[in-house]
Design an enzyme around this catalytic site. Sequence first.
Site, PDB file in Angstrom:
ATOM      1  N   ARG A   1      38.946  22.875  69.860  1.00  0.00           N
ATOM      2  CA  ARG A   1      37.561  23.319  70.104  1.00  0.00           C
ATOM      3  C   ARG A   1      37.567  24.646  70.858  1.00  0.00           C
ATOM      4  O   ARG A   1      38.582  25.053  71.401  1.00  0.00           O
ATOM      5  CB  ARG A   1      36.832  22.285  70.985  1.00  0.00           C
ATOM      6  CG  ARG A   1      36.465  21.030  70.277  1.00  0.00           C
ATOM      7  CD  ARG A   1      35.552  20.153  71.111  1.00  0.00           C
ATOM      8  NE  ARG A   1      36.242  19.462  72.182  1.00  0.00           N
ATOM      9  CZ  ARG A   1      35.942  19.582  73.475  1.00  0.00           C
ATOM     10  NH1 ARG A   1      34.986  20.385  73.866  1.00  0.00           N
ATOM     11  NH2 ARG A   1      36.604  18.901  74.392  1.00  0.00           N
TER      12      ARG A   1
ATOM     13  N   GLY B   1      45.021  22.262  73.355  1.00  0.00           N
ATOM     14  CA  GLY B   1      43.553  22.220  73.339  1.00  0.00           C
ATOM     15  C   GLY B   1      42.995  23.174  72.293  1.00  0.00           C
ATOM     16  O   GLY B   1      41.993  23.849  72.518  1.00  0.00           O
TER      17      GLY B   1
ATOM     18  N   TYR C   1      38.457  23.017  90.029  1.00  0.00           N
ATOM     19  CA  TYR C   1      38.718  23.905  88.884  1.00  0.00           C
ATOM     20  C   TYR C   1      39.328  25.228  89.371  1.00  0.00           C
ATOM     21  O   TYR C   1      40.321  25.709  88.822  1.00  0.00           O
ATOM     22  CB  TYR C   1      37.402  24.134  88.147  1.00  0.00           C
ATOM     23  CG  TYR C   1      37.504  24.979  86.897  1.00  0.00           C
ATOM     24  CD1 TYR C   1      38.067  24.464  85.720  1.00  0.00           C
ATOM     25  CD2 TYR C   1      37.029  26.286  86.865  1.00  0.00           C
ATOM     26  CE1 TYR C   1      38.141  25.232  84.564  1.00  0.00           C
ATOM     27  CE2 TYR C   1      37.092  27.054  85.721  1.00  0.00           C
ATOM     28  CZ  TYR C   1      37.657  26.523  84.568  1.00  0.00           C
ATOM     29  OH  TYR C   1      37.732  27.276  83.425  1.00  0.00           O
TER      30      TYR C   1
ATOM     31  N   ALA D   1      40.877  25.846  92.204  1.00  0.00           N
ATOM     32  CA  ALA D   1      42.237  25.641  92.738  1.00  0.00           C
ATOM     33  C   ALA D   1      43.238  25.562  91.586  1.00  0.00           C
ATOM     34  O   ALA D   1      44.331  26.137  91.653  1.00  0.00           O
ATOM     35  CB  ALA D   1      42.279  24.367  93.582  1.00  0.00           C
TER      36      ALA D   1
ATOM     37  N   ASP E   1      48.259  14.478  75.440  1.00  0.00           N
ATOM     38  CA  ASP E   1      47.621  14.751  76.731  1.00  0.00           C
ATOM     39  C   ASP E   1      48.577  15.621  77.538  1.00  0.00           C
ATOM     40  O   ASP E   1      49.658  15.168  77.923  1.00  0.00           O
ATOM     41  CB  ASP E   1      47.354  13.409  77.441  1.00  0.00           C
ATOM     42  CG  ASP E   1      46.691  13.590  78.796  1.00  0.00           C
ATOM     43  OD1 ASP E   1      46.554  14.751  79.252  1.00  0.00           O
ATOM     44  OD2 ASP E   1      46.313  12.575  79.395  1.00  0.00           O
ATOM     45  N   VAL E   2      48.168  16.859  77.809  1.00  0.00           N
ATOM     46  CA  VAL E   2      49.086  17.779  78.514  1.00  0.00           C
ATOM     47  C   VAL E   2      49.431  17.302  79.923  1.00  0.00           C
ATOM     48  O   VAL E   2      50.452  17.702  80.484  1.00  0.00           O
ATOM     49  CB  VAL E   2      48.521  19.232  78.582  1.00  0.00           C
ATOM     50  CG1 VAL E   2      48.454  19.878  77.214  1.00  0.00           C
ATOM     51  CG2 VAL E   2      47.188  19.294  79.311  1.00  0.00           C
TER      52      VAL E   2
ATOM     53  N   ASN F   1      46.157  26.501  76.829  1.00  0.00           N
ATOM     54  CA  ASN F   1      44.704  26.700  76.826  1.00  0.00           C
ATOM     55  C   ASN F   1      43.922  25.467  77.280  1.00  0.00           C
ATOM     56  O   ASN F   1      42.812  25.597  77.804  1.00  0.00           O
ATOM     57  CB  ASN F   1      44.281  27.102  75.401  1.00  0.00           C
ATOM     58  CG  ASN F   1      42.797  26.992  75.193  1.00  0.00           C
ATOM     59  OD1 ASN F   1      42.017  27.833  75.617  1.00  0.00           O
ATOM     60  ND2 ASN F   1      42.364  25.898  74.540  1.00  0.00           N
TER      61      ASN F   1
HETATM   62  P1  NAP Z   1      36.407  23.253  75.521  1.00  0.00           P
HETATM   63  O1  NAP Z   1      35.526  23.827  74.463  1.00  0.00           O
HETATM   64  O2  NAP Z   1      35.874  22.187  76.402  1.00  0.00           O
HETATM   65  O3  NAP Z   1      37.769  22.747  74.821  1.00  0.00           O
HETATM   66  C1  NAP Z   1      38.797  22.203  75.622  1.00  0.00           C
HETATM   67  C2  NAP Z   1      39.994  21.882  74.767  1.00  0.00           C
HETATM   68  O4  NAP Z   1      41.021  21.346  75.625  1.00  0.00           O
HETATM   69  C3  NAP Z   1      39.727  20.804  73.713  1.00  0.00           C
HETATM   70  O5  NAP Z   1      40.501  21.094  72.585  1.00  0.00           O
HETATM   71  C4  NAP Z   1      40.221  19.523  74.386  1.00  0.00           C
HETATM   72  O6  NAP Z   1      40.657  18.499  73.476  1.00  0.00           O
HETATM   73  C5  NAP Z   1      41.443  20.076  75.124  1.00  0.00           C
HETATM   74  N1  NAP Z   1      41.865  19.221  76.228  1.00  0.00           N
HETATM   75  C6  NAP Z   1      41.139  18.821  77.309  1.00  0.00           C
HETATM   76  N2  NAP Z   1      41.888  18.030  78.094  1.00  0.00           N
HETATM   77  C7  NAP Z   1      43.115  17.941  77.511  1.00  0.00           C
HETATM   78  C8  NAP Z   1      44.330  17.280  77.833  1.00  0.00           C
HETATM   79  N3  NAP Z   1      44.458  16.555  78.953  1.00  0.00           N
HETATM   80  N4  NAP Z   1      45.375  17.392  76.974  1.00  0.00           N
HETATM   81  C9  NAP Z   1      45.262  18.130  75.869  1.00  0.00           C
HETATM   82  N5  NAP Z   1      44.157  18.790  75.501  1.00  0.00           N
HETATM   83  C10 NAP Z   1      43.097  18.692  76.314  1.00  0.00           C
HETATM   84  O7  NAP Z   1      36.936  24.386  76.507  1.00  0.00           O
HETATM   85  P2  NAP Z   1      36.919  25.994  76.377  1.00  0.00           P
HETATM   86  O8  NAP Z   1      35.663  26.480  76.960  1.00  0.00           O
HETATM   87  O9  NAP Z   1      37.328  26.407  75.021  1.00  0.00           O
HETATM   88  O10 NAP Z   1      38.074  26.365  77.428  1.00  0.00           O
HETATM   89  C11 NAP Z   1      39.401  26.613  77.033  1.00  0.00           C
HETATM   90  C12 NAP Z   1      40.173  27.157  78.213  1.00  0.00           C
HETATM   91  O11 NAP Z   1      39.550  28.350  78.679  1.00  0.00           O
HETATM   92  C13 NAP Z   1      40.198  26.206  79.409  1.00  0.00           C
HETATM   93  O12 NAP Z   1      41.445  26.284  80.055  1.00  0.00           O
HETATM   94  C14 NAP Z   1      39.100  26.743  80.311  1.00  0.00           C
HETATM   95  O13 NAP Z   1      39.296  26.393  81.635  1.00  0.00           O
HETATM   96  C15 NAP Z   1      39.248  28.237  80.052  1.00  0.00           C
HETATM   97  N6  NAP Z   1      38.040  29.013  80.362  1.00  0.00           N
HETATM   98  C16 NAP Z   1      36.887  28.836  79.651  1.00  0.00           C
HETATM   99  C17 NAP Z   1      35.775  29.621  79.945  1.00  0.00           C
HETATM  100  C18 NAP Z   1      34.499  29.519  79.198  1.00  0.00           C
HETATM  101  O14 NAP Z   1      33.566  30.263  79.521  1.00  0.00           O
HETATM  102  N7  NAP Z   1      34.374  28.660  78.195  1.00  0.00           N
HETATM  103  C19 NAP Z   1      35.854  30.553  80.984  1.00  0.00           C
HETATM  104  C20 NAP Z   1      37.036  30.688  81.691  1.00  0.00           C
HETATM  105  C21 NAP Z   1      38.133  29.929  81.363  1.00  0.00           C
HETATM  106  P3  NAP Z   1      39.599  17.364  72.959  1.00  0.00           P
HETATM  107  O15 NAP Z   1      38.620  18.098  72.079  1.00  0.00           O
HETATM  108  O16 NAP Z   1      40.438  16.400  72.214  1.00  0.00           O
HETATM  109  O17 NAP Z   1      38.970  16.825  74.199  1.00  0.00           O
END
Ligand code: NAP
Length: 242
Positions: A16, A13, A149, A151, A57-58, A84
């Site tokens: 983005r 991931g 989420y 869990a 797709d992970v 990630n």
């Molecule tokens: P994001 O901007 O929505 O980006 C998610 C990334 O994961 C994208 O590159 C997406 O690919 C990829 N992805 C989604 N489903 C996938 C799958 N099945 N297989 C492979 N890739 C997949 O998310 P983010 O905010 O950067 O979050 C990144 C991580 O940090 C996540 O694990 C999230 O739970 C964690 N997190 C985020 C926050 C926050 O405040 N943002 C807080 C706590 C934890 P596509 O672009 O191709 O869809």
Amino acid sequence: MAEFKDKVVLVTGGSRGIGKAITGLFKSEDATVIVTYKNSIDEEYFNSKNIFYFKCDVADMKSVQEITDKILKKHSAIDVLVNNAGITKDGLLMRMSEEDWDNVLDTNLKGVFNMTKAVSRSMMTRRYGKIINITSVVGITGNAGQANYVASKAGVIGFTKSVAKELASRNININAVAPGFIETEMTGKLSEEVRKSYMNSIPLKRFGSGEEVARTVKFLASDDSAYITGQTVCVDGGIVMQ
Ligand code: NAP
């Protein structure tokens, strides 16, 4: 600067948000960075001699196995794995569909299992590896409206501890990073009212950046953290104090 020069870093991931910031930091350290994504990628942005990207797709073990085999054939090793990739499908329990439960658990928890299993075999053989799993502070605190989420993220913390115990004798460190509220598309979906109420709960009174999470990931991928394994490091402006 030189520490990551000959290292291969795989970021799931990475197209983005936080993953993109992690990719950018390792790229600036001259590592070879492999980025996976699910839907689409900005090919122009990622067009660089030390970045390779794959659609994967992970949640799909077959696709994970195919991609990791391909990477290992080309690069001979994966030194650092950053799990990630993650999604949210929020809703109160009474309104949460089975599909939304399954999608979130399959991506956020089974995805970490799939990737770690596929990559750790070669790390075990080489007796070297760093695995960093991105969880969330809500995996520690709980959060109404995010049972699926939370869990998945609590599961990632438990998984990290168990696998740390299994892989320690092979010189593989596995840790989790728990971001709080980080400015990305995921949090961009929140209403102004929700953002304000979250802001009140953050001692440092601001949201974090992807780069701040990336710097903690880099520390856990470096030999400066060689004596740390099975831990969860919060990057959250002080929301959770353990
Ligand atoms: P994001 O901007 O929505 O980006 C998610 C990334 O994961 C994208 O590159 C997406 O690919 C990829 N992805 C989604 N489903 C996938 C799958 N099945 N297989 C492979 N890739 C997949 O998310 P983010 O905010 O950067 O979050 C990144 C991580 O940090 C996540 O694990 C999230 O739970 C964690 N997190 C985020 C926050 C926050 O405040 N943002 C807080 C706590 C934890 P596509 O672009 O191709 O869809």
